[in-house]
Write an enzyme that holds these catalytic residues in place. Sequence first.
Site, PDB file in Angstrom:
ATOM      1  CG  HIS A  56       1.066  -5.837 -12.123  1.00  0.00           C
ATOM      2  ND1 HIS A  56       0.612  -7.100 -12.075  1.00  0.00           N
ATOM      3  CD2 HIS A  56       0.907  -5.318 -11.228  1.00  0.00           C
ATOM      4  CE1 HIS A  56      -0.052  -7.221 -11.187  1.00  0.00           C
ATOM      5  NE2 HIS A  56       0.275  -6.137 -10.218  1.00  0.00           N
ATOM      6  CG  HIS A  58      -2.442  -2.047  -8.137  1.00  0.00           C
ATOM      7  ND1 HIS A  58      -3.319  -3.019  -7.944  1.00  0.00           N
ATOM      8  CD2 HIS A  58      -1.152  -2.885  -8.543  1.00  0.00           C
ATOM      9  CE1 HIS A  58      -2.884  -4.139  -7.779  1.00  0.00           C
ATOM     10  NE2 HIS A  58      -1.595  -4.167  -8.279  1.00  0.00           N
ATOM     11  CD  GLN A 151      -5.608  -5.795  -2.981  1.00  0.00           C
ATOM     12  OE1 GLN A 151      -4.945  -4.728  -3.556  1.00  0.00           O
ATOM     13  NE2 GLN A 151      -4.916  -6.836  -2.604  1.00  0.00           N
ATOM     14  CG  HIS A 209      -2.300  -9.433  -8.062  1.00  0.00           C
ATOM     15  ND1 HIS A 209      -3.145  -8.963  -9.000  1.00  0.00           N
ATOM     16  CD2 HIS A 209      -1.363  -8.470  -7.597  1.00  0.00           C
ATOM     17  CE1 HIS A 209      -2.777  -7.617  -9.179  1.00  0.00           C
ATOM     18  NE2 HIS A 209      -1.831  -7.409  -8.173  1.00  0.00           N
ATOM     19  CD  GLU A 212       2.434  -9.325  -4.667  1.00  0.00           C
ATOM     20  OE1 GLU A 212       1.232  -9.361  -4.889  1.00  0.00           O
ATOM     21  OE2 GLU A 212       3.247  -8.430  -4.638  1.00  0.00           O
ATOM     22  CG  ASP A 308       2.782  -4.150  -8.380  1.00  0.00           C
ATOM     23  OD1 ASP A 308       1.493  -4.077  -8.351  1.00  0.00           O
ATOM     24  OD2 ASP A 308       3.107  -5.095  -7.543  1.00  0.00           O
ATOM     25  CD1 TRP A 314       0.934  -3.381  -0.913  1.00  0.00           C
ATOM     26  CD2 TRP A 314      -0.244  -1.984  -2.125  1.00  0.00           C
ATOM     27  NE1 TRP A 314      -0.443  -3.776  -1.040  1.00  0.00           N
ATOM     28  CE2 TRP A 314      -1.210  -2.887  -1.267  1.00  0.00           C
ATOM     29  CE3 TRP A 314      -0.814  -0.982  -2.817  1.00  0.00           C
ATOM     30  CZ2 TRP A 314      -2.637  -2.754  -1.731  1.00  0.00           C
ATOM     31  CZ3 TRP A 314      -1.989  -0.888  -3.171  1.00  0.00           C
ATOM     32  CH2 TRP A 314      -2.992  -2.002  -2.606  1.00  0.00           C
TER      33      TRP A 314
HETATM   34 FE   FE2 Z   1      -0.274  -5.776  -8.251  1.00  0.00          FE
END
Ligand code: FE2
Length: 426
Positions: A56, A58, A151, A209, A212, A308, A314
């Site tokens: 996982h 990005h 997203q 996803h 979350e 992630d 993030w």
């Molecule tokens: Fe993610």
Amino acid sequence: MFDLLIKGGTLPDGNQADIGITGDKITAMAPFINADAAQIIDATGDLVSPPFVDPHFHMDATLSYGLPRVNASGTLLEGISLWGELRDQASVDDMIARALNYCDWAASMGLLAIRSHVDTTPDHLNTVTAMLEVKDRVKDYIDLQLVAFPQDGLYRTPTGRDNLIRALDMGVDVVGGIPHFERTMQAGADSLRDLCEIAADRGLMVDIHCDETDDPNSRHIETLAYETQRLGLNGRVAGSHLTSMHSMDNYYVSKLLPLIAEAGISAIPNPLINIVLQGRHDSFPKRRGLTRVKEMQAMGIPVGWGQDCVLDPWYSLGTADMLDVAFMGLHVAQMTHPDEMARCFTMVTQTNAQILGLQDYGLHVGAQASLVVLDAATPTEAVRLRPARLAVVAKGKLISQTARADANLALPGRPKFINRRTPKHS
Ligand code: FE2
């Protein structure tokens, strides 16, 4: 005569083996191989493992920390909003350069297979163009699997669904989604039905996803399990994050976990990220932001640690080290029994490879010749030390070496060089 011979290493199962490599395959493994090789790596006393796998990530956003500014609240929602600005400002070349830089880090850490979600929201799809280019450029050393990830939600923008389909048509591998970010619970459930049908029609895997959030009523994993069963997608679907499960009623979870197991869904918690993103609306007690890892594993559900984010809207830290991820996961999930600590290493190697459906992964004759030599004796010690990756071999080629990090002590009467390996008790 081998192209490459790894001598004297200890495998994750504790057995010692020499590993002979010809071309991009492992062609011999035995406790002792007496043969010539064009190149020999002495791994005596060191752990030799199949490469790390991140299920996982990005990569379109990575190494962008501070662009266009930092996430002041530290929340998922401000991160999404920041990224919404950045993805329209960054050029394809910017994204390629950042991703290739990250892949260098990953390669040096022995992280040789990555599943990366690619934002398919903007009509220009620059993210997809960039990541397909990166996938091609790193293919000799990193297996990069791409997920079409809406997203901003499949249905929240007029072209969200069309753009996801366009991305799949361009060659993106896996179907993604974000049901908890759709406008309503119902729209979230509808998106899952839609996405699973798209995957079934195209014969693709699914990675959502999912839930979350800290909201215990976010129960999209239940719908995902139902749709997986209905469409016969068993074994091809992963639920990423699943954080709401930490706050769900125990009775409900006792019904939910068997449904997830029955559907053959894998779970991908991302402990580095969720320990900082979740619980932001709590006072005290403050929730940990991690799903029920050990409880799922007890039901036979495959659970792999995901990274992630690294240096993006993030998450302001990160080094492409899956052992950092395992280390954090071990703490937050309280996986301190010896079997559980060792399992944390398996989660960032074998289990993640299984989730990605990697063929020819592992250390056995006939497998792809990709491995990492670690300055540690055992998997548990590797998680504790997060040590130097002494050598990284990708598809038969030695691509990275890092020196041991022994300290040079200047203390009278004490050893000159020390490392922090586990002392042997006599
Ligand atoms: Fe993610």
